[in-house]
Design an enzyme around this catalytic site. Structure first.
Site, mmCIF file in Angstrom:
data_model
loop_
_atom_site.group_PDB
_atom_site.id
_atom_site.type_symbol
_atom_site.label_atom_id
_atom_site.label_comp_id
_atom_site.label_asym_id
_atom_site.label_seq_id
_atom_site.Cartn_x
_atom_site.Cartn_y
_atom_site.Cartn_z
ATOM 1 N N THR A 240 39.525 31.294 35.644
ATOM 2 C CA THR A 240 38.287 32.124 35.320
ATOM 3 C C THR A 240 38.100 33.688 35.231
ATOM 4 O OG1 THR A 240 36.824 32.270 36.952
ATOM 5 C CG2 THR A 240 37.071 30.439 35.916
ATOM 6 N N ASP B 93 51.845 40.724 41.533
ATOM 7 C CA ASP B 93 51.247 39.751 43.282
ATOM 8 C C ASP B 93 50.522 40.749 44.122
ATOM 9 O OD1 ASP B 93 49.367 38.450 44.983
ATOM 10 O OD2 ASP B 93 48.941 37.534 43.268
HETATM 11 C C1 PRP Z 1 44.177 40.654 43.606
HETATM 12 C C2 PRP Z 1 44.210 42.470 43.835
HETATM 13 C C3 PRP Z 1 42.815 42.803 43.334
HETATM 14 C C4 PRP Z 1 42.359 42.214 42.547
HETATM 15 C C5 PRP Z 1 42.433 42.709 40.997
HETATM 16 O O1 PRP Z 1 43.511 40.630 44.281
HETATM 17 O O2 PRP Z 1 44.765 42.950 45.245
HETATM 18 O O3 PRP Z 1 41.594 42.658 44.596
HETATM 19 O O4 PRP Z 1 43.499 41.107 42.516
HETATM 20 O O5 PRP Z 1 41.889 41.455 39.573
HETATM 21 P P1 PRP Z 1 40.590 41.896 39.090
HETATM 22 O O6 PRP Z 1 40.154 43.792 38.700
HETATM 23 O O7 PRP Z 1 41.089 40.891 37.958
HETATM 24 O O8 PRP Z 1 39.408 41.351 40.039
HETATM 25 P P2 PRP Z 1 43.279 38.607 44.562
HETATM 26 O O9 PRP Z 1 42.838 37.986 43.586
HETATM 27 O O10 PRP Z 1 44.920 38.266 44.211
HETATM 28 O O11 PRP Z 1 43.509 38.810 46.202
HETATM 29 P P3 PRP Z 1 44.855 38.809 47.028
HETATM 30 O O12 PRP Z 1 44.913 40.737 47.266
HETATM 31 O O13 PRP Z 1 44.401 37.595 48.139
HETATM 32 O O14 PRP Z 1 46.226 38.631 46.963
HETATM 33 N N1 URA Z 2 45.960 41.387 40.766
HETATM 34 C C1 URA Z 2 47.248 41.435 41.431
HETATM 35 O O1 URA Z 2 47.433 41.942 42.223
HETATM 36 N N2 URA Z 2 48.547 41.945 40.511
HETATM 37 C C2 URA Z 2 48.384 41.948 38.941
HETATM 38 O O2 URA Z 2 48.394 42.785 37.845
HETATM 39 C C3 URA Z 2 46.312 42.111 38.510
HETATM 40 C C4 URA Z 2 46.032 40.997 39.866
#
Ligand code: PRP
Ligand code: URA
Length: 212
Positions: free
Chosen positions: A111, A203
């Site tokens: 989602t 990521d």
């Molecule tokens: C990533 C990133 C942000 C988020 C951005 O975290 O570090 O927190 O995605 O996406 P959004 O703007 O669509 O919300 P992630 O959920 O991958 O978690 P992580 O940092 O634990 O890898």
């Molecule tokens: N979170 C990440 O770490 N990379 C992206 O491109 C989008 C969300």
């Protein structure tokens, strides 16, 4: 993208240089971590242009003078876990005494909705300037939820810093929170169907911590 008075996109040549290395899939975890820290330091300087200074008396070898200093104890750093952790040490280079709160968020991979799983903030955070940090601003869901969590705790002065922003996320945060200053080092093209930023860097959490 439309311009917003609360959005600041740096596009500084030295930051662009560093981001080009961050994007490279062959950049090591060590170098990635170091670059995220360095970029966060530069972003902190840039985003403090409006910081309040307090007068202090200083005695130089020649005379007494009134000078101006930042109230370092008025700053709190809040990383959005996990990837935001990589920016904390960069902000701490500028504010070594700043207290640190943590907000844990992960995106549901289907989602793309953010889920909060942790929140621990300094007790006296409401009167501080809060640097909310996360390298990636994609849909903007995580940033918006983290900002709401801070506002619920009474925080009024929030600066959100992301290294890479997608237009979708920048607009979402700018519109939902016009009172929050949004600092982005570079604005990328768009999101793909999985919510990843293009061209992006993949990521950020995995690349910082070597988990993939
Ligand atoms: C990533 C990133 C942000 C988020 C951005 O975290 O570090 O927190 O995605 O996406 P959004 O703007 O669509 O919300 P992630 O959920 O991958 O978690 P992580 O940092 O634990 O890898
Ligand atoms: N979170 C990440 O770490 N990379 C992206 O491109 C989008 C969300």
């Amino acid at each position: 993208m439309k311009t917003y008075p609360n959005v600041f996109i740096f596009d500084h040549p030295l930051i662009r240089h560093k981001i080009s290395i961050l994007r490279d899939k062959n950049t090591s975890t060590k170098e990635f971590r170091e670059l995220v820290e360095e970029i966060a330091t530069v972003m902190t300087y840039e985003s403090m242009k409006d910081v309040e200074l307090v007068p202090v008396e200083v005695e130089t070898p020649l005379e007494r003078t009134v000078q101006y200093r930042v109230r370092a104890e008025s700053v709190v750093i809040v990383p959005i876990l996990r990837a935001g952790l990589g920016m904390v040490s960069g902000v701490q280079r500028v504010f070594p005494t700043a207290h640190v709160g943590h907000i844990g968020m992960y995106r549901n991979e289907v989602t793309l909705e953010p889920q909060e799983y942790y929140c621990k903030l300094p007790a006296d955070i409401e009167n501080k300037t809060v640097f909310l940090v996360d390298p990636m601003l994609a849909t903007g869901g995580s940033a918006c939820d983290a900002i709401v969590a801070l506002k619920k705790r009474g925080v009024r002065n929030i600066k959100f810093m992301a290294i890479i922003g997608a237009p979708e996320g920048v607009e979402k945060v700018a519109k939902a929170h016009p009172d929050v200053s949004v600092y982005v080092s570079t604005l990328d093209r768009c999101l793909n169907a999985q919510g990843y930023i293009l061209p992006g860097l993949g990521d950020a959490g995995d690349r910082l911590f070597g988990t993939k």
